[in-house]
Motif scaffolding. Sequence first.
Motif, PDB file in Angstrom:
ATOM      1  N   MET A 104      -3.944  10.947  -8.088  1.00 27.86           N
ATOM      2  CA  MET A 104      -3.844   9.494  -8.268  1.00 27.86           C
ATOM      3  C   MET A 104      -2.897   8.853  -7.279  1.00 27.86           C
ATOM      4  N   THR A 105      -2.108   9.659  -6.615  1.00 24.09           N
ATOM      5  CA  THR A 105      -1.166   9.110  -5.649  1.00 24.09           C
ATOM      6  C   THR A 105      -1.917   8.681  -4.393  1.00 24.09           C
ATOM      7  N   THR A 106      -1.879   7.386  -4.142  1.00 25.77           N
ATOM      8  CA  THR A 106      -2.534   6.870  -2.935  1.00 25.77           C
ATOM      9  C   THR A 106      -1.465   6.318  -2.003  1.00 25.77           C
ATOM     10  N   TRP A 107      -1.871   5.939  -0.835  1.00 25.04           N
ATOM     11  CA  TRP A 107      -0.941   5.332   0.122  1.00 25.04           C
ATOM     12  C   TRP A 107      -0.247   4.118  -0.487  1.00 25.04           C
ATOM     13  N   GLY A 108      -0.990   3.352  -1.264  1.00 27.47           N
ATOM     14  CA  GLY A 108      -0.401   2.166  -1.893  1.00 27.47           C
ATOM     15  C   GLY A 108       0.765   2.531  -2.808  1.00 27.47           C
ATOM     16  N   TRP A 109       0.568   3.546  -3.649  1.00 32.72           N
ATOM     17  CA  TRP A 109       1.643   3.970  -4.545  1.00 32.72           C
ATOM     18  C   TRP A 109       2.824   4.508  -3.751  1.00 32.72           C
ATOM     19  N   LEU A 110       2.530   5.301  -2.737  1.00 32.71           N
ATOM     20  CA  LEU A 110       3.608   5.893  -1.936  1.00 32.71           C
ATOM     21  C   LEU A 110       4.440   4.810  -1.258  1.00 32.71           C
ATOM     22  N   PHE A 111       3.712   3.856  -0.675  1.00 32.92           N
ATOM     23  CA  PHE A 111       4.400   2.795   0.045  1.00 32.92           C
ATOM     24  C   PHE A 111       5.272   1.985  -0.913  1.00 32.92           C
TER      25      PHE A 111
END
Lengths: 293, 254, 321
Positions: free
Chosen positions: C156-163
């Motif tokens: 579920m971890t996407t670039w959006g969450w990471l950023f």
Amino acid sequence: MLELMQQIVNGLSLGAIYALIALGYTMVYGIIKLINFAHGDVMMVGAYVGFFSVSMLGTNIVVAMIFAMLACALLGVIIEKVAYKPLRRATRIAALITAIGVSLFLEYTTIFFLTPQQRIFPQGTFPVQDYSLAGISVSNKDIFIFISAILLMVILQFIVKNTKTGKAMRAVSEDKDAAVLMGINVDNTISVTFAIGSALAAAAGVMIGVYYNTINPLMGILPGLKAFVAAVLGGIGIIPGAMVGGFILGILETLVSGYGNSLYRDAVAFGILILILLIKPTGIFGKNTGEKV
Amino acid sequence: MMLLKINNLCKSFGGLSAVLNFNLEIRENELIGLIGPNGAGKTTVFNLITGVYKPDAGEIIFKGENIGGLPPYVICQKGIARTFQNIRLFNNLTVMENVKIALHKNVPYSLPAALFRLNSFYRGEKEIEEEAIRWLKLFNLDHRREEIASSLPYGEQRRLEIARALATHPTLLILDEPAAGMNPNETLELMELIRRLRDEFKLAILLIEHDMSLVMGVCERIYVLDYGQVIAEGKPEEIRNNKRVIEAYLGEEV
Amino acid sequence: MIMNVFANRWGKLGAEILILAFIFLFVQYFITVGVFNQYHQIIITSLCINIILAVSLNLINGFTGQLSLGHAGFMAVGAYVSVVLTKFMGMPFLVGLVGGCLAAAAAGFVIGVPTLRLKGDYLAIATLGFGEIIRVILQNIEYVGGPAGIVGIPKMTTWGWLFAGVVITIATIQNLINSSYGRAIISVREDEIASEVMGINITSYKVLAFVIGAFFAGLAGGLYAHYFYIIKPETFNFLKSFDVLVMVVLGGLGSTTGAVIAAAFITLLSAALQAFPAIRMIIYALILILLMIYRPQGLMGNKELSVKILGKIWSGKNDAA
Ligand SMILES: Nc1ncnc2c1ncn2[C@@H]1O[C@H](COP(=O)(O)OP(=O)(O)O)[C@@H](O)[C@H]1O
Ligand SMILES: [Mg+2]
């Protein structure tokens, strides 16, 4: 009751090994106030030297132990001169971080050259025999470890108490500046301390090889940390404290894995560490001192 | 009114009695000196009053409440501030930050306001900034605002330490050898400043000092300590002629 | 004057949002059109997680001056709790992440209160011990798979969450440090006795820093678990804590930008040396030793890299960095 006695006897050889490693920690801490994080890895190097001496040179285990002690004494002095000496005036945190670096360095250069695989001492290096004494069984392995550890501790006590070097060591750990004024060569004394501590660790390394029969490049980490706990438990910087702490820890650990859950064995040491640090950070034999403002 | 009353205070280190049955009284707005040869236990008394050391026995009554053994930050919050014999500034921080840290005690905004940058944070920071500047101006350190504390000349470091202590809004200020290392000119200025602070902020001041001209010049009453015990107490002229005091100081300059 | 301050403040915020939006969309675009392949995305993920770990450990080790070697333990708590919430209990990812952070923060509190009375090297060893205890406990809980860990975690971890995770971590810690509370924290590092005498309850500020640091380590753990499919106790042993320590020391204890730069450097170095793990660790070791001997303050010291300093370096007048 018999069962308890048996567990305690089992714990003695492990405790002797911890005590030997703890001695090196405590001596180094006493003299330069450094937690020599790499100490467990020096022990690992000792185990490897012992292993190669047995497997390639075909020596017996006692000769292997002497080789290991000589090699590690040299290694200890080199580590001190190269990595720790430039930091003698730095903060203790900086010194600790360096020690962590040295530890990683020893582990991974060993992995690089000797592969991460574990090695097994050749068959017949130490033919195991069990004896039974009043219902308690002991193996000649345990007796060998216990007796050689005690012998080394006696020799150490003699050196520290009765020789000029030993007196210099005590003077430097008491007060470095005063020792200089008394004409003691502080640099040499520190080197000797590292040499002796590392030699003891090397002996312990060979013993661990005998005890578990296998060695690997990361074998120094856990016994190293545990021996440090033993040193803190006895009162870091205090030589008899390290011996007592080592035996207490070895026996407790054997009891926990004998009676309780062996998976929790490795947590025992850290549990003790935290308790002792919270209740009496100076350890069993330590005295309290405060900061002068 | 009585501000501070110390009864039978004791502290020993190992076998050594650094302070033994020490008694002292300070009324509001008084200026008191504490003198004695080196190692007499003066600094230890200060450490006990400010909570840096815990007393072995005795009471320290401040504004009617025994503060002996409380942690230093609580004692500061009750209104006692100090300087140190060996200056203890926040050496790697700027002059301004040193004073701002002392103002934290009355921080005008909450932690969430800081984390989420609410309006009260900006308002509060502005207040802190302005008050810090006021203290620096008072001590003539305003032009040094952005300099690193350890880079200041010695005399200015001593002044900054006093400014920092005052910024905690104390009712009792205690100074441990404030003139140490100062030249006579600076010492004269310091005497002036100490008097002025006392009047302007309605402070009581307790100071340790070796410079007798300063002590005799500004203090209204003086306690003399030797081997942890008070050997004399009184007005400057009484102390000057006291036999035991002269004996205690024999070999040291009076 | 007040108008001016406000104009400045909102203007600055606007500029920051603009830059962040640009970075986000830039990377997102490259991911969408496939320029950044699977391998690149793994590196980006590790980079973001490492930045969160390094910046949060730097709050404890750098700004507060309390050497902690247990960061991996808090990461583990965040990872396990978030997975239990999402995979076992079917909660949304956001709830899982926040739950993991709060659990890690709670662990930080429970561990911090007793241990932060200790100083220097003793504290270091005690935190290392606690980190290992967390790991041993996880190994003994059957519900979370014991030593084998949990497999099959939904990605579920996407670039959006990471950023978002990186931005929130850095913003929160910078906001803390640049406030009166942050000055109190730094004063503890500078001189505990002076700080306490100035009315600062040093223990509570140490605990505060420790709890916030643990909170974000938990965030890193949750993001990690929901990207790499599998977690096991061994992943979070003290070597992981040492990894983060290397980043913080290299960047400079007490410099957030330093921590970010060092995290980026170490991530890329590890990626490049992936096939040679021993060499990677030898380099880490040498970094630690050589830095402590020749540049104990790290790359940045306790300074921050800013546009102003960059400008100065450009014109060749700078000696700060
Ligand atoms: N933390 C401490 N530990 C041991 N002895 C101390 C400590 N603090 C002070 N002393 C001793 O107490 C005595 C009084 O010291 P101090 O109060 O500093 O004297 P003064 O400030 O009057 O010169 C001295 O003998 C000093 O060595
Ligand atoms: Mg003094």
